[in-house]
Design an enzyme around this catalytic site. Structure first.
Site, PDB file in Angstrom:
ATOM      1  N   HIS A  77      -4.355 -33.334  17.278  1.00 42.76           N
ATOM      2  CA  HIS A  77      -3.194 -34.153  17.646  1.00 42.76           C
ATOM      3  C   HIS A  77      -2.032 -33.287  18.107  1.00 42.76           C
ATOM      4  O   HIS A  77      -0.888 -33.734  18.136  1.00 42.76           O
ATOM      5  CB  HIS A  77      -2.796 -35.035  16.462  1.00 42.76           C
ATOM      6  CG  HIS A  77      -3.911 -35.963  16.067  1.00 42.76           C
ATOM      7  ND1 HIS A  77      -4.085 -37.202  16.628  1.00 42.76           N
ATOM      8  CD2 HIS A  77      -4.965 -35.778  15.222  1.00 42.76           C
ATOM      9  CE1 HIS A  77      -5.173 -37.765  16.130  1.00 42.76           C
ATOM     10  NE2 HIS A  77      -5.730 -36.911  15.266  1.00 42.76           N
ATOM     11  N   GLU A  99      -4.547  -6.739  14.856  1.00 40.52           N
ATOM     12  CA  GLU A  99      -4.049  -5.422  14.466  1.00 40.52           C
ATOM     13  C   GLU A  99      -5.193  -4.402  14.546  1.00 40.52           C
ATOM     14  O   GLU A  99      -4.978  -3.227  14.810  1.00 40.52           O
ATOM     15  CB  GLU A  99      -3.445  -5.462  13.054  1.00 40.52           C
ATOM     16  CG  GLU A  99      -2.490  -4.305  12.783  1.00 40.52           C
ATOM     17  CD  GLU A  99      -1.713  -4.448  11.473  1.00 40.52           C
ATOM     18  OE1 GLU A  99      -2.294  -4.203  10.409  1.00 40.52           O
ATOM     19  OE2 GLU A  99      -0.510  -4.787  11.522  1.00 40.52           O
ATOM     20  N   LYS A 115       9.404  -0.841  14.214  1.00 38.30           N
ATOM     21  CA  LYS A 115       9.969  -0.492  12.888  1.00 38.30           C
ATOM     22  C   LYS A 115      11.062   0.552  13.063  1.00 38.30           C
ATOM     23  O   LYS A 115      12.137   0.460  12.464  1.00 38.30           O
ATOM     24  CB  LYS A 115       8.886   0.085  11.986  1.00 38.30           C
ATOM     25  CG  LYS A 115       7.960  -0.928  11.374  1.00 38.30           C
ATOM     26  CD  LYS A 115       7.060  -0.223  10.354  1.00 38.30           C
ATOM     27  CE  LYS A 115       5.864  -1.068   9.983  1.00 38.30           C
ATOM     28  NZ  LYS A 115       4.891  -0.362   9.183  1.00 38.30           N
ATOM     29  N   GLU A 151      10.606  -4.664   4.321  1.00 36.59           N
ATOM     30  CA  GLU A 151      10.677  -6.076   3.922  1.00 36.59           C
ATOM     31  C   GLU A 151      10.357  -6.212   2.433  1.00 36.59           C
ATOM     32  O   GLU A 151      11.062  -6.890   1.675  1.00 36.59           O
ATOM     33  CB  GLU A 151       9.657  -6.909   4.719  1.00 36.59           C
ATOM     34  CG  GLU A 151       9.969  -7.063   6.187  1.00 36.59           C
ATOM     35  CD  GLU A 151       9.295  -6.006   7.048  1.00 36.59           C
ATOM     36  OE1 GLU A 151       9.035  -4.883   6.542  1.00 36.59           O
ATOM     37  OE2 GLU A 151       9.042  -6.289   8.234  1.00 36.59           O
ATOM     38  N   GLY A 199      -4.787  -1.899   4.965  1.00 35.77           N
ATOM     39  CA  GLY A 199      -3.976  -3.028   4.483  1.00 35.77           C
ATOM     40  C   GLY A 199      -4.623  -4.376   4.764  1.00 35.77           C
ATOM     41  O   GLY A 199      -4.702  -5.241   3.888  1.00 35.77           O
ATOM     42  N   ARG A 200      -5.114  -4.569   5.986  1.00 37.23           N
ATOM     43  CA  ARG A 200      -5.661  -5.879   6.352  1.00 37.23           C
ATOM     44  C   ARG A 200      -7.078  -6.093   5.829  1.00 37.23           C
ATOM     45  O   ARG A 200      -7.694  -7.123   6.096  1.00 37.23           O
ATOM     46  CB  ARG A 200      -5.602  -6.064   7.869  1.00 37.23           C
ATOM     47  CG  ARG A 200      -6.213  -4.932   8.677  1.00 37.23           C
ATOM     48  CD  ARG A 200      -5.819  -5.025  10.146  1.00 37.23           C
ATOM     49  NE  ARG A 200      -6.297  -3.885  10.930  1.00 37.23           N
ATOM     50  CZ  ARG A 200      -5.657  -2.732  11.054  1.00 37.23           C
ATOM     51  NH1 ARG A 200      -4.502  -2.551  10.430  1.00 37.23           N
ATOM     52  NH2 ARG A 200      -6.145  -1.761  11.791  1.00 37.23           N
ATOM     53  N   LYS A 228       0.840  -1.196   0.000  1.00 36.40           N
ATOM     54  CA  LYS A 228       0.000   0.000   0.000  1.00 36.40           C
ATOM     55  C   LYS A 228       0.879   1.251   0.000  1.00 36.40           C
ATOM     56  O   LYS A 228       0.674   2.168  -0.770  1.00 36.40           O
ATOM     57  CB  LYS A 228      -0.925  -0.032   1.219  1.00 36.40           C
ATOM     58  CG  LYS A 228      -1.844   1.150   1.330  1.00 36.40           C
ATOM     59  CD  LYS A 228      -2.791   0.998   2.507  1.00 36.40           C
ATOM     60  CE  LYS A 228      -3.516   2.308   2.759  1.00 36.40           C
ATOM     61  NZ  LYS A 228      -4.411   2.261   3.907  1.00 36.40           N
TER      62      LYS A 228
HETATM   63  O1  LIG Z   1       1.142  -2.758   2.273  1.00 41.62           O
HETATM   64  P1  LIG Z   1       2.236  -2.149   3.055  1.00 41.62           P
HETATM   65  O2  LIG Z   1       2.187  -0.651   3.036  1.00 41.62           O
HETATM   66  O3  LIG Z   1       3.577  -2.647   2.578  1.00 41.62           O
HETATM   67  O4  LIG Z   1       2.070  -2.551   4.554  1.00 41.62           O
HETATM   68  C1  LIG Z   1       2.142  -3.881   4.950  1.00 41.62           C
HETATM   69  C2  LIG Z   1       1.594  -4.091   6.336  1.00 41.62           C
HETATM   70  O5  LIG Z   1       2.318  -3.331   7.281  1.00 41.62           O
HETATM   71  C3  LIG Z   1       1.444  -2.835   8.277  1.00 41.62           C
HETATM   72  O6  LIG Z   1       1.345  -1.472   8.115  1.00 41.62           O
HETATM   73  C4  LIG Z   1       1.924  -3.155   9.664  1.00 41.62           C
HETATM   74  O7  LIG Z   1       3.271  -3.065   9.784  1.00 41.62           O
HETATM   75  C5  LIG Z   1       0.129  -3.529   8.006  1.00 41.62           C
HETATM   76  O8  LIG Z   1      -0.955  -2.834   8.495  1.00 41.62           O
HETATM   77  C6  LIG Z   1       0.155  -3.691   6.535  1.00 41.62           C
HETATM   78  O9  LIG Z   1      -0.768  -4.633   6.100  1.00 41.62           O
END
Ligand SMILES: O=P(O)(O)OC[C@H]1O[C@](O)(CO)[C@@H](O)[C@@H]1O
Length: 526
Positions: free
Chosen positions: A364, A333, A492, A195, A247-248, A189
């Protein structure tokens, strides 16, 4: 309100759930609801009419219905970020106007959907064999969970999901891919998540190292077209969405592209239709017959009222193996907050710890604790009446039997007398007593069960939207903002500061003793 509920809970302490069925032959029907072909049964809980009425009063008192309409109407209910919350617009296939700041957002939503469909069809008809979705959190969990869930419909290229900054993730994925026939989808987003940007760069470098042109090999899914452009992805390959999609909550739009490529645009539309059908149910059903509202209220009864700190989500559906992980982000979240809308500290617990694994595997592994551990863990079972393997009906009957047996066992338990019967003949006297005690199950452990006909794309949409709205209702009642996530920021920031320290470019001076020790140990062992 909460005091009333606590009083009702205290008055019911020790009361047996199985006894409620003896008292009331119609209990199962009274405490269950059907919607869109699904049955949600919450009768195996301590909830009775008085408790349900009190819970519904709480929902009414929190103005759930008005807040719901505010959300669907584009009001900026995400107050700490000044944003509307309109993931529902992404599945509004009818295109009825939805306004944000006085402008209808639907033409653009539907246009983006058409562009996605065109690209998905193009990719599915091309020589592309592998699609790698690079994203994390909401930019990974939804499409990954959905692609696995819809495996029987997966007739497009293979899909890989790379999320972790641990290089093992992308290294393992790339080993399976041919650089000539792989498409990378960079899903972020913000287009700044470390990452994702690190993995995206590694993918780019991999293509170059293999001597394959990067042209046409990347697609971006982002609200930040500018950053995607700077990164090297042309506007025609960027699929945008607005800041009113959290995002979620984003798998319904561009973030769902990998899933759309996997199962095809038609099946993706069926998924959207399912979500939209749940929206309509949520908006129109009276609170007492409203599945998301009831799911939320049962959850709050167990967590905020009875104090059970976790809830297990237990899909008896192997293809929903990633649903618990998906719901962890969606629920934790969203509702893992300590501050109310007005900035004051919450006076009750926020959302519970959500966890789980598919049945029967979990049986199990950790069900021992659910049945005999000292803490009560409310369980949310779910299962399809049918499977996609009609020739393996005997498997499915076993699956159903196990799912229903678990909720029955949790409720009934096994008393000492019955346990004695199990060991009589093998042991005697004091040893019989001792052995019997180990075989006692306290029972009276609450669970709910969701049964749906078949896990098809529409049903997946129904289930995901059901849980989204449950989170919304819980958030409204708690009076928290379910749509921000400030709690992820500090880690972060500290990781950014620790980067140069870990790589030895900066001293660890000033860090606490433990952090210094960890860094030093890692450095000595590189
Ligand atoms: O889509 P982005 O901006 O890379 O964010 C990834 C994820 O990181 C977050 O902001 C949390 O670190 C989430 O809410 C989101 O889904």
């Amino acid at each position: 309100m909460w005091d009333d509920l606590k009083r009702l809970a205290a008055a019911r302490e020790g009361r047996r759930i199985d006894g409620l069925f003896t008292e009331d032959a119609g209990r199962a029907q009274t405490f269950s609801v059907e919607a869109e072909g699904m049955l949600f049964d919450y009768s195996k809980t301590q909830i009775d009419t008085e408790v349900l009425d009190a819970l519904l009063d709480v929902a009414r008192g929190a103005d759930v219905e008005a807040r719901r309409e505010a959300m669907f109407g584009g009001a900026k209910i995400n107050e700490t970020e000044g944003r509307a919350v309109l993931h529902t617009a992404l599945r509004n296939l009818a295109g009825t106007p939805v306004e944000v700041n006085g402008a209808d957002v639907m033409p653009e939503v539907l246009d983006t959907l058409s562009r996605m469909e065109a690209l998905a069809s193009e990719v599915r008809a091309s020589k592309v064999t592998d699609v790698v979705n690079i994203g994390i959190g909401g930019s990974d969990l939804g499409p990954k969970m959905g692609t696995i869930a819809l495996a029987p419909y997966h007739d497009g290229p293979r899909c890989h999901f790379v999320s972790n900054v641990d290089g093992a993730d992308i290294a393992d994925a790339l080993k399976l891919c041919d650089p000539e026939t792989t498409l990378f989808i960079i899903a972020s987003k913000t287009f700044t998540t470390i990452e994702t940007m690190t993995n995206a760069r590694t993918a780019w470098d991999w293509l170059e190292a293999k001597g394959v042109s990067t042209e046409g090999k990347f697609v971006a899914l982002s609200s930040n077209a500018e950053k995607a452009g700077e990164w090297g992805i042309p506007a025609s390959r960027v699929f945008g969405f607005e800041d009113w999609v959290g995002g979620r909550y984003s798998m319904w739009g561009p973030i769902g592209l990998s899933m759309m490529i996997a199962v095809g645009p038609e099946n993706f539309r069926a998924f959207l239709e399912g979500g939209q059908a749940m929206d309509q149910h949520f908006r129109s059903a009276p609170l007492a017959e409203n599945m998301p509202v009831l799911l939320a209220l049962v959850g709050m009864w167990h967590n905020q009222v009875l104090g059970h700190a976790t809830r297990a989500v237990l899909p008896y559906e192997n293809r929903l193996s990633r649903l618990p992980a998906y719901l962890q982000q969606l629920e934790m979240e969203s509702n893992g907050k300590s501050v109310a809308m007005d900035g004051e500290t919450l006076v009750f617990d926020s959302g519970p710890v959500v966890w789980g694994e598919p049945g029967t595997n979990g049986q199990h592994a950790f069900y021992q604790l659910i049945h005999q551990g000292t803490r009560v863990i409310p369980c949310e079972f779910m299962v399809g009446a049918r499977s996609h393997e009609p020739n393996l009906r005997h498997h499915h009957n076993l699956l159903l039997a196990n799912c229903f047996a678990q909720s029955e066992a949790l409720m009934r338990g096994r008393d000492l007398d019955e346990a004695r019967g199990k060991v009589a003949g093998k042991f005697q006297g004091a040893e019989l007593e001792r052995q019997a005690k180990h075989r006692v199950f306290p029972g009276n452990r609450p669970s709910t069960t969701l049964v749906y006909p078949l896990l098809d794309p529409r049903t997946l949409g129904l289930i995901v939207a059901l849980y989204e709205h449950r989170v919304f209702v819980e958030g409204v009642i708690l009076d928290i903002n379910s749509y921000d996530q400030w709690g992820v920021e500090l880690g972060k920031e500290l990781a950014t500061a620790l980067g140069p320290i870990v790589s030895g470019r900066q001293s660890a001076e000033g860090k606490d003793g433990s952090t210094r020790q960890l860094v030093a140990f890692a450095q000595r062992n590189t």
